[in-house]
Design a protein around this motif. Sequence first.
Motif, PDB file in Angstrom:
ATOM      1  N   ARG A  33      -0.758   0.074  -8.260  1.00  0.00           N
ATOM      2  CA  ARG A  33      -1.998   0.804  -8.025  1.00  0.00           C
ATOM      3  C   ARG A  33      -2.646   0.330  -6.741  1.00  0.00           C
ATOM      4  O   ARG A  33      -2.703  -0.874  -6.467  1.00  0.00           O
ATOM      5  CB  ARG A  33      -2.974   0.595  -9.189  1.00  0.00           C
ATOM      6  N   GLY A  34      -3.127   1.274  -5.930  1.00  0.00           N
ATOM      7  CA  GLY A  34      -3.823   0.909  -4.705  1.00  0.00           C
ATOM      8  C   GLY A  34      -4.927  -0.096  -4.995  1.00  0.00           C
ATOM      9  O   GLY A  34      -5.642   0.018  -5.996  1.00  0.00           O
ATOM     10  N   ALA A  35      -5.081  -1.105  -4.137  1.00  0.00           N
ATOM     11  CA  ALA A  35      -6.061  -2.168  -4.359  1.00  0.00           C
ATOM     12  C   ALA A  35      -6.581  -2.654  -3.008  1.00  0.00           C
ATOM     13  O   ALA A  35      -5.840  -2.668  -2.018  1.00  0.00           O
ATOM     14  CB  ALA A  35      -5.423  -3.329  -5.118  1.00  0.00           C
ATOM     15  N   PRO A  36      -7.847  -3.046  -2.928  1.00  0.00           N
ATOM     16  CA  PRO A  36      -8.375  -3.544  -1.649  1.00  0.00           C
ATOM     17  C   PRO A  36      -7.738  -4.878  -1.280  1.00  0.00           C
ATOM     18  O   PRO A  36      -7.470  -5.718  -2.155  1.00  0.00           O
ATOM     19  CB  PRO A  36      -9.875  -3.711  -1.929  1.00  0.00           C
ATOM     20  N   VAL A  37      -7.479  -5.079   0.004  1.00  0.00           N
ATOM     21  CA  VAL A  37      -6.900  -6.324   0.506  1.00  0.00           C
ATOM     22  C   VAL A  37      -7.772  -6.842   1.655  1.00  0.00           C
ATOM     23  O   VAL A  37      -8.013  -6.121   2.627  1.00  0.00           O
ATOM     24  CB  VAL A  37      -5.456  -6.122   1.007  1.00  0.00           C
ATOM     25  N   VAL A  38      -8.243  -8.071   1.514  1.00  0.00           N
ATOM     26  CA  VAL A  38      -8.941  -8.759   2.602  1.00  0.00           C
ATOM     27  C   VAL A  38      -7.963  -9.758   3.199  1.00  0.00           C
ATOM     28  O   VAL A  38      -7.507 -10.683   2.513  1.00  0.00           O
ATOM     29  CB  VAL A  38     -10.209  -9.479   2.101  1.00  0.00           C
ATOM     30  N   VAL A  39      -7.601  -9.579   4.456  1.00  0.00           N
ATOM     31  CA  VAL A  39      -6.593 -10.419   5.096  1.00  0.00           C
ATOM     32  C   VAL A  39      -7.273 -11.666   5.666  1.00  0.00           C
ATOM     33  O   VAL A  39      -8.161 -11.559   6.512  1.00  0.00           O
ATOM     34  CB  VAL A  39      -5.873  -9.655   6.221  1.00  0.00           C
ATOM     35  N   PRO A  40      -6.877 -12.861   5.231  1.00  0.00           N
ATOM     36  CA  PRO A  40      -7.477 -14.077   5.797  1.00  0.00           C
ATOM     37  C   PRO A  40      -6.991 -14.320   7.220  1.00  0.00           C
ATOM     38  O   PRO A  40      -5.977 -13.747   7.644  1.00  0.00           O
ATOM     39  CB  PRO A  40      -6.976 -15.176   4.852  1.00  0.00           C
ATOM     40  N   ALA A  41      -7.713 -15.159   7.955  1.00  0.00           N
ATOM     41  CA  ALA A  41      -7.270 -15.544   9.295  1.00  0.00           C
ATOM     42  C   ALA A  41      -5.956 -16.309   9.183  1.00  0.00           C
ATOM     43  O   ALA A  41      -5.754 -17.119   8.278  1.00  0.00           O
ATOM     44  CB  ALA A  41      -8.334 -16.396   9.976  1.00  0.00           C
ATOM     45  N   ASP A  42      -5.071 -16.059  10.105  1.00  0.00           N
ATOM     46  CA  ASP A  42      -3.716 -16.596  10.064  1.00  0.00           C
ATOM     47  C   ASP A  42      -3.712 -18.090  10.390  1.00  0.00           C
ATOM     48  O   ASP A  42      -4.097 -18.481  11.493  1.00  0.00           O
ATOM     49  CB  ASP A  42      -2.845 -15.849  11.075  1.00  0.00           C
ATOM     50  N   PRO A  43      -3.262 -18.958   9.455  1.00  0.00           N
ATOM     51  CA  PRO A  43      -3.211 -20.387   9.782  1.00  0.00           C
ATOM     52  C   PRO A  43      -2.271 -20.693  10.936  1.00  0.00           C
ATOM     53  O   PRO A  43      -2.499 -21.655  11.687  1.00  0.00           O
ATOM     54  CB  PRO A  43      -2.737 -21.042   8.471  1.00  0.00           C
ATOM     55  N   SER A  44      -1.238 -19.877  11.116  1.00  0.00           N
ATOM     56  CA  SER A  44      -0.325 -20.099  12.241  1.00  0.00           C
ATOM     57  C   SER A  44      -1.011 -19.828  13.576  1.00  0.00           C
ATOM     58  O   SER A  44      -0.722 -20.493  14.573  1.00  0.00           O
ATOM     59  CB  SER A  44       0.911 -19.209  12.102  1.00  0.00           C
ATOM     60  N   SER A  45      -1.918 -18.849  13.607  1.00  0.00           N
ATOM     61  CA  SER A  45      -2.683 -18.595  14.829  1.00  0.00           C
ATOM     62  C   SER A  45      -3.797 -19.617  15.009  1.00  0.00           C
ATOM     63  O   SER A  45      -4.066 -20.070  16.127  1.00  0.00           O
ATOM     64  CB  SER A  45      -3.278 -17.179  14.786  1.00  0.00           C
ATOM     65  N   GLY A  86       0.816  -1.204   0.000  1.00  0.00           N
ATOM     66  CA  GLY A  86       0.000   0.000   0.000  1.00  0.00           C
ATOM     67  C   GLY A  86       0.848   1.252   0.000  1.00  0.00           C
ATOM     68  O   GLY A  86       0.541   2.244  -0.677  1.00  0.00           O
ATOM     69  N   ALA A  87       1.964   1.225   0.751  1.00  0.00           N
ATOM     70  CA  ALA A  87       2.864   2.381   0.804  1.00  0.00           C
ATOM     71  C   ALA A  87       3.588   2.598  -0.517  1.00  0.00           C
ATOM     72  O   ALA A  87       3.974   3.730  -0.846  1.00  0.00           O
ATOM     73  CB  ALA A  87       3.878   2.192   1.934  1.00  0.00           C
ATOM     74  N   LEU A  88       3.773   1.533  -1.292  1.00  0.00           N
ATOM     75  CA  LEU A  88       4.486   1.636  -2.566  1.00  0.00           C
ATOM     76  C   LEU A  88       3.560   1.883  -3.752  1.00  0.00           C
ATOM     77  O   LEU A  88       4.023   2.052  -4.881  1.00  0.00           O
ATOM     78  CB  LEU A  88       5.279   0.343  -2.821  1.00  0.00           C
ATOM     79  N   ALA A  89       2.259   1.876  -3.501  1.00  0.00           N
ATOM     80  CA  ALA A  89       1.293   2.020  -4.592  1.00  0.00           C
ATOM     81  C   ALA A  89       0.904   3.481  -4.786  1.00  0.00           C
ATOM     82  O   ALA A  89       1.011   4.304  -3.869  1.00  0.00           O
ATOM     83  CB  ALA A  89       0.049   1.185  -4.292  1.00  0.00           C
ATOM     84  N   VAL A  90       0.420   3.763  -5.963  1.00  0.00           N
ATOM     85  CA  VAL A  90      -0.180   5.060  -6.256  1.00  0.00           C
ATOM     86  C   VAL A  90      -1.669   4.950  -5.939  1.00  0.00           C
ATOM     87  O   VAL A  90      -2.349   4.031  -6.396  1.00  0.00           O
ATOM     88  CB  VAL A  90       0.024   5.439  -7.730  1.00  0.00           C
ATOM     89  N   GLY A  91      -2.173   5.893  -5.146  1.00  0.00           N
ATOM     90  CA  GLY A  91      -3.579   5.842  -4.769  1.00  0.00           C
ATOM     91  C   GLY A  91      -3.780   5.232  -3.406  1.00  0.00           C
ATOM     92  O   GLY A  91      -2.850   5.129  -2.595  1.00  0.00           O
ATOM     93  N   THR A  92      -5.001   4.793  -3.141  1.00  0.00           N
ATOM     94  CA  THR A  92      -5.406   4.361  -1.804  1.00  0.00           C
ATOM     95  C   THR A  92      -5.630   2.860  -1.757  1.00  0.00           C
ATOM     96  O   THR A  92      -6.231   2.277  -2.666  1.00  0.00           O
ATOM     97  CB  THR A  92      -6.702   5.082  -1.389  1.00  0.00           C
ATOM     98  N   THR A  93      -5.157   2.262  -0.695  1.00  0.00           N
ATOM     99  CA  THR A  93      -5.370   0.831  -0.441  1.00  0.00           C
ATOM    100  C   THR A  93      -6.215   0.675   0.814  1.00  0.00           C
ATOM    101  O   THR A  93      -5.838   1.167   1.889  1.00  0.00           O
ATOM    102  CB  THR A  93      -4.027   0.105  -0.257  1.00  0.00           C
ATOM    103  N   ASP A  94      -7.358   0.002   0.686  1.00  0.00           N
ATOM    104  CA  ASP A  94      -8.217  -0.288   1.835  1.00  0.00           C
ATOM    105  C   ASP A  94      -7.975  -1.723   2.283  1.00  0.00           C
ATOM    106  O   ASP A  94      -8.055  -2.664   1.478  1.00  0.00           O
ATOM    107  CB  ASP A  94      -9.688  -0.095   1.470  1.00  0.00           C
ATOM    108  N   ILE A  95      -7.681  -1.886   3.558  1.00  0.00           N
ATOM    109  CA  ILE A  95      -7.359  -3.203   4.120  1.00  0.00           C
ATOM    110  C   ILE A  95      -8.402  -3.563   5.166  1.00  0.00           C
ATOM    111  O   ILE A  95      -8.714  -2.746   6.051  1.00  0.00           O
ATOM    112  CB  ILE A  95      -5.959  -3.201   4.768  1.00  0.00           C
ATOM    113  N   THR A  96      -8.947  -4.754   5.092  1.00  0.00           N
ATOM    114  CA  THR A  96      -9.853  -5.260   6.123  1.00  0.00           C
ATOM    115  C   THR A  96      -9.267  -6.534   6.708  1.00  0.00           C
ATOM    116  O   THR A  96      -8.609  -7.310   6.007  1.00  0.00           O
ATOM    117  CB  THR A  96     -11.263  -5.534   5.571  1.00  0.00           C
ATOM    118  N   GLY A  97      -9.513  -6.754   7.989  1.00  0.00           N
ATOM    119  CA  GLY A  97      -9.005  -7.945   8.665  1.00  0.00           C
ATOM    120  C   GLY A  97      -7.549  -7.869   9.050  1.00  0.00           C
ATOM    121  O   GLY A  97      -6.933  -8.889   9.392  1.00  0.00           O
ATOM    122  N   LEU A  98      -6.960  -6.662   9.039  1.00  0.00           N
ATOM    123  CA  LEU A  98      -5.545  -6.527   9.377  1.00  0.00           C
ATOM    124  C   LEU A  98      -5.285  -7.015  10.797  1.00  0.00           C
ATOM    125  O   LEU A  98      -6.034  -6.695  11.730  1.00  0.00           O
ATOM    126  CB  LEU A  98      -5.115  -5.063   9.260  1.00  0.00           C
TER     127      LEU A  98
END
Length: 450
Positions: free
Chosen positions: A233-245, A36-48
């Motif tokens: 380019r900024g892109a939405p990211v849905v973070v899955p539940a961590d298999p390690s957790s 997200g920091a390296l992209a142009v535009g906005t990145t929306d993240i859910t489940g971080l």
Amino acid sequence: MRASAPTISGPNGPGLHGRVSVPGDKSVSHRALMFGALAVGTTDITGLLEGEDVLRTAAAMRALGAEVERLGPGRWQVAGRGVGGLVEPADVLDMGNSGTAARLICGLLAGHPIFAVLTGDASLRKRPMRRVTDPLSACGARFTGREGGRLPLSVEGAADPLPLDYAVPVPSAQVKSAVLLAGLCARGTTRVEEREATRDHTENMLRHFGAAVRVEADGNRRVIELDGQPELRGAPVVVPADPSSAAFPLVAALLVPGSRVTVEGVGLNPLRTGLFDTLREMGAELTVSNRRVEGGEPVGDLTAAFSELRGVDVPAARAPSMIDEYPVLAVAAAFARGTSRFRGLGELRVKESDRLAATVALLAANGVQSEVEGDDLVIARDGSPAPGGGVVETHMDHRIAMSALVMGLASARPVAVDDSAFIDTSFPDFIGLMNGLAGGTAIAPLEETA
């Protein structure tokens, strides 16, 4: 100075029951903030994942010029600066306990013509960084650190970074990812060769943000090529539940009689599911339902029920897909019938602690003998519950602490750890979640049980 939190766990009630969600995948969370920091535009993240390790990455991205904002629980937004657009930080970047953040950020910094200093907590300052700084130096970056390349580490990024062609000598997603991150800023094609496939979240996310990435696979060998200087380019990211957790409540359910637990929305990337494959080979009742794809990653709901486990021989080629899960797998083996051999665990020696030695000590403190033969861990048991009754020295390693507390839920006597405070680095409210499944106070501060 942070106060320690001695903690004890023991059997409580008729098993573990319920449906739960565990924190977002730490590997994906780190990368979502960085890309997200390296992209142009906005990145929306859910489940971080909002554990301390990931929050350190968020702070570092702010310090490097990105706008990073928390919108609500697990909901974050990053306004990036574009590839090559990071700015020099005004202060030292403190990565806390996160080796992933430190190593990947070395790759980020290597491709930018800026100066920065990285440090971390006492545990991270002991961990080797030359495995990333040596290959990154070939792109033109300069690194100066303590003996062995350890933190604190100064970084002078390359003004005109060269593309790299690097064969990773040992399986490491962190090294591969650091090289690819540096390659983003280089003219030409960066090439990374792996003898054994490691988790591919970086490749997946590069594509998700618009980079040109090619992967050729031949058995376990993989070659990754990245075209440099893309416009991400900024892109939405849905973070899955961590298999390690997810591993901790699932293994606990397998070990505690009468248990049945479902963990929802777990990441099922095939390069991360070695533990689940291994548990099934041990006879675990472990099923997947509601399979789906979210944010480019496969996910599903995992259900584990109490099972009588048997020993297993885990090949070294599987280690990269479950390297963080070996301590809790060793706990499962302590309750299995027969001999378990986990092969090729050299990478565990350079985790938050010497995780191989810490796992052997965890078992020994609780009456379970094991042997280290080269890089193999061997555990022979008769299928009875582990004796328990020990106090485990965690060495500030969250996975050792959680594994020991899982053991205490099923062992003949309770198990204590010298400190559990740093579990929040990867699994906020782990103790509350486990107590909810137990329907009572199965895990508690040590002084409360005196």
